[in-house]
Design a protein around this motif. Sequence first.
Motif, PDB file in Angstrom:
ATOM      1  N   LEU A 132      17.706  25.885  77.590  1.00 35.26           N
ATOM      2  CA  LEU A 132      19.128  26.004  77.903  1.00 35.26           C
ATOM      3  C   LEU A 132      19.949  24.961  77.160  1.00 35.26           C
ATOM      4  N   TRP A 177      13.152  29.245  80.757  1.00 38.85           N
ATOM      5  CA  TRP A 177      14.546  29.434  80.364  1.00 38.85           C
ATOM      6  C   TRP A 177      15.313  28.122  80.453  1.00 38.85           C
ATOM      7  N   LEU A 190      15.419  35.120  76.913  1.00 38.48           N
ATOM      8  CA  LEU A 190      16.528  34.557  76.158  1.00 38.48           C
ATOM      9  C   LEU A 190      16.497  35.081  74.731  1.00 38.48           C
ATOM     10  N   GLY A 243      19.310  30.380  74.056  1.00 42.91           N
ATOM     11  CA  GLY A 243      19.762  29.583  75.190  1.00 42.91           C
ATOM     12  C   GLY A 243      21.179  29.068  75.084  1.00 42.91           C
ATOM     13  N   VAL A 268      22.163  29.476  82.969  1.00 44.54           N
ATOM     14  CA  VAL A 268      21.061  30.293  82.456  1.00 44.54           C
ATOM     15  C   VAL A 268      21.468  31.767  82.403  1.00 44.54           C
TER      16      VAL A 268
END
Length: 372
Positions: free
Chosen positions: A331, A327, A58, A66, A30
């Motif tokens: 990802l 997040w 992000l 991501g 992340v």
Amino acid sequence: MGATAGAVWGRSEQQDFRSRVRGTLLGSAVGDALGAPVDGLTLDEIRAAYGADGLVDLGPGFGRRGAVTHLTQLALFTVDGLIRAQVRRDIGAWHPPTDLHRAYLRWAATQRDWGPDERRKEDGWLAREEWLYARREPTRALLMGFGDDRMGTLESPKNPNEPGPEATARSAPFGLLVGWEPQLVVQLAVECAAQTHGHPTGFLAAGAYAVVVHALARGEGLDGAVQRALALLSARPGHQIVSDGLQHALGAVRQGMPSPGRVEELVGDGTADGVLAAAVYCALVGADVRHGLILAVNQGGPSAATAALTGGLLGALHGETALPPAWLAELEGRPTVLELSDDFAMEMTQGPALHGPAGASPGWLARYPRGR
């Protein structure tokens, strides 16, 4: 090179360990994804693009939100190599640096090939993950280090003048060898870092980072973990630059409110010692994981590497549940990271039942073959 063996894991211990493994690998990924869109930009450029507060969520990179870089790719192949080393130990083939080098060569193949070769069953499952074949700006040191079959060693390292942070950013998984003694964790991490980053700053920062993660994964606090790293570094030639960086990070915590300027000061010219120092600082002063990662990326140095290291520290310290869910949801490669994390946790807690002398799981040996 050996490890503590024969530990008995209770159920709660296994669950805690799996959470820390997931936290370390997801946190690192992340952080990498958060920092990738602004990597190498100045703070003024970041603010011009994202507003006065800089990057706080992000952003788009490599065509999507991501997306991760080569740093995460290599960290995953580190995990794969560590599992393969444990599996090969049953047949007397116990030399982890060689197994890690083979894993890194499998990563190097993803940077040359269009996609996985299904005929190469000995490569295992990770090398057949198509999303890993995206080329995400690997540095020259990495491509040169893994450009042929010769393995760099501490006696004859690859790229002896390379002090960059890339080897450090792939080294968190070494710290998850919680059954190993800390000095062995350092030794393995520096030997594997020397395969691409032969300058003492490059490989000693990797060893320091690994042993900090190791202490966190065993339940210690971050300050004590850094002190442990400093003690182990002190016996190694060329350690002073890395040690000074860590000491500077600890001292900066007491110098007022966190700021991008303080992070930039710690990062310096972006070599491994500065990136490690900045990551330790961000992890120490961050009010939570999100704050620590935002602090790590909003600076003019290597944002992806700094945040990847920060995320690995905070994930090892707090476990996966502390990571920002929004997040994680975006990802890239999250299912692969989770699958590999759980395989690693299972191998380290139940390995003998999967491939020991008393019996072996064909499925496990298909995933992690005993060959190359």
